[in-house]
Scaffold this active site. Structure first.
Site, PDB file in Angstrom:
ATOM      1  N   ASN A   1     -15.471   8.600 -63.031  1.00 39.58           N
ATOM      2  CA  ASN A   1     -16.333   9.219 -64.106  1.00 39.58           C
ATOM      3  C   ASN A   1     -16.052  10.637 -63.998  1.00 39.58           C
ATOM      4  O   ASN A   1     -16.207  11.304 -62.979  1.00 39.58           O
ATOM      5  CB  ASN A   1     -17.748   8.978 -63.814  1.00 39.58           C
TER       6      ASN A   1
ATOM      7  N   GLY B   1     -18.248   8.927 -60.021  1.00 32.60           N
ATOM      8  CA  GLY B   1     -18.142  10.173 -60.604  1.00 32.60           C
ATOM      9  C   GLY B   1     -18.601  11.113 -59.596  1.00 32.60           C
ATOM     10  O   GLY B   1     -17.746  11.842 -58.681  1.00 32.60           O
TER      11      GLY B   1
ATOM     12  N   HIS C   1     -19.670   9.931 -69.871  1.00 32.02           N
ATOM     13  CA  HIS C   1     -21.057   9.600 -70.203  1.00 32.02           C
ATOM     14  C   HIS C   1     -21.711  10.832 -71.300  1.00 32.02           C
ATOM     15  O   HIS C   1     -22.505  11.611 -70.638  1.00 32.02           O
ATOM     16  CB  HIS C   1     -22.071   9.153 -69.268  1.00 32.02           C
TER      17      HIS C   1
ATOM     18  N   HIS D   1     -23.347   3.699 -59.645  1.00 34.75           N
ATOM     19  CA  HIS D   1     -24.329   4.949 -59.373  1.00 34.75           C
ATOM     20  C   HIS D   1     -24.318   4.845 -57.634  1.00 34.75           C
ATOM     21  O   HIS D   1     -24.904   4.222 -57.160  1.00 34.75           O
ATOM     22  CB  HIS D   1     -25.435   4.348 -59.923  1.00 34.75           C
ATOM     23  N   ASP D   2     -24.143   6.121 -57.219  1.00 38.86           N
ATOM     24  CA  ASP D   2     -24.288   6.590 -55.867  1.00 38.86           C
ATOM     25  C   ASP D   2     -23.284   5.630 -54.849  1.00 38.86           C
ATOM     26  O   ASP D   2     -23.568   5.823 -53.718  1.00 38.86           O
ATOM     27  CB  ASP D   2     -25.681   6.594 -55.455  1.00 38.86           C
TER      28      ASP D   2
ATOM     29  N   ARG E   1     -23.845  13.062 -73.420  1.00 39.89           N
ATOM     30  CA  ARG E   1     -25.337  12.897 -73.940  1.00 39.89           C
ATOM     31  C   ARG E   1     -25.454  13.979 -75.123  1.00 39.89           C
ATOM     32  O   ARG E   1     -24.627  15.042 -75.227  1.00 39.89           O
ATOM     33  CB  ARG E   1     -26.023  13.413 -72.622  1.00 39.89           C
TER      34      ARG E   1
ATOM     35  N   GLU F   1     -19.809   5.500 -71.618  1.00 43.31           N
ATOM     36  CA  GLU F   1     -21.288   5.260 -71.251  1.00 43.31           C
ATOM     37  C   GLU F   1     -22.295   5.986 -72.365  1.00 43.31           C
ATOM     38  O   GLU F   1     -21.964   7.065 -72.771  1.00 43.31           O
ATOM     39  CB  GLU F   1     -21.472   5.438 -70.047  1.00 43.31           C
TER      40      GLU F   1
END
Length: 255
Positions: free
Chosen positions: A23, A230, A59, A207-208, A61, A86
């Site tokens: 990411n 990412g 991703h 995620h993480d 936004r 995403e």
């Protein structure tokens, strides 16, 4: 980070190894902080692939605080691995962006306007009808669909009823509790993964995840196809360099 070797080591690639999608949002954040084109997002994407990444994730936004919508079109032209976009399909602009750029995969995330980072999965039961319509829209264009879900077998079962190809398990809970009790931390993810396999769903995660917790996760989650990483990867690259960091992450996935 002092427990991680910075020595450049090529991973022993397994045909069953989960794929690494990088990411690059944080690269765009750094670029945008000063204006101009430094670092060059497109060059970084090319380099990530050249250094071994098997996919590029973005991703975007609505406020374009990191990835800009024009970045997506530019990346589509140069990404040679898997391109994964995403975002929140409740935003019409996001739907149009995906349909016009035709990525290999779209990952649907239930973000709200102004959200700092993704922090929960879809309620696939309450949103079943809506998700079914959105997933059908993207799949009709030949785009593989993954939806972001919490490690709850009920939500996984609900996802299977929407027609999605894959789910992406939201792994913040695992990462937060890994150092305290890794067996307890991973237990709900194993249950969710087993439910996904029984339902015929492909499995992604993100995620993480980082150099400390990724290996254990990959070794214990059945059917894991892809991880999207990412923030941690870009942070590690400040210490180890981008090429070495990608190789270190691939090494964790290779077992």
């Amino acid at each position: 980070m002092d427990n991680i070797s910075a020595t450049f080591v090529l991973p022993q690639i397994s045909i069953y190894m989960a794929r690494l999608s990088v990411n690059i949002n944080k690269i765009a954040t750094l670029r945008n902080s000063r204006g101009g084109n430094n670092p060059d997002l497109i060059q970084v994407a090319k380099d990530c692939e050249r250094f071994g990444a098997q996919g590029i994730t973005v991703h975007p936004r609505p406020d374009e605080r990191h990835i800009r919508y024009v970045d997506v079109a530019a990346l589509k032209k140069i990404v040679t691995t898997e391109f994964n976009i995403e975002g929140n399909c409740e935003e019409k602009k996001f739907i149009e962006l995906v349909l016009s750029n035709q990525p290999e995969q779209v990952t649907l995330v239930p973000d709200v306007l102004g959200q700092l980072t993704s922090n929960h999965g879809w309620d696939t039961i309450a949103n079943r009808s809506y998700l079914t319509d959105m997933i059908g829209l993207f799949k009709a264009e030949g785009i593989r669909v993954s939806i972001f879900v919490d490690p709850d077998p009920r939500m996984v079962e609900g996802a299977a009823l929407t027609g999605t190809d894959r789910i992406e398990l939201y792994t913040e809970g695992y990462a937060s509790h890994f150092h305290r009790d890794k067996e307890a931390a991973i237990a709900p993810y194993i249950a969710a993964a087993e439910t996904a396999a029984a339902a015929g769903l492909g499995l992604n995660a993100g995620h993480d995840l980082d150099l400390h917790n990724l290996k254990y996760f990959a070794e214990n989650i059945p059917g894991l196809l892809e991880v999207s990483i990412g923030h941690a990867l870009i942070t590690d690259a400040l210490y180890y360099g981008l090429e070495n960091t990608i190789q270190l992450y691939l090494r964790q996935l290779a077992g």
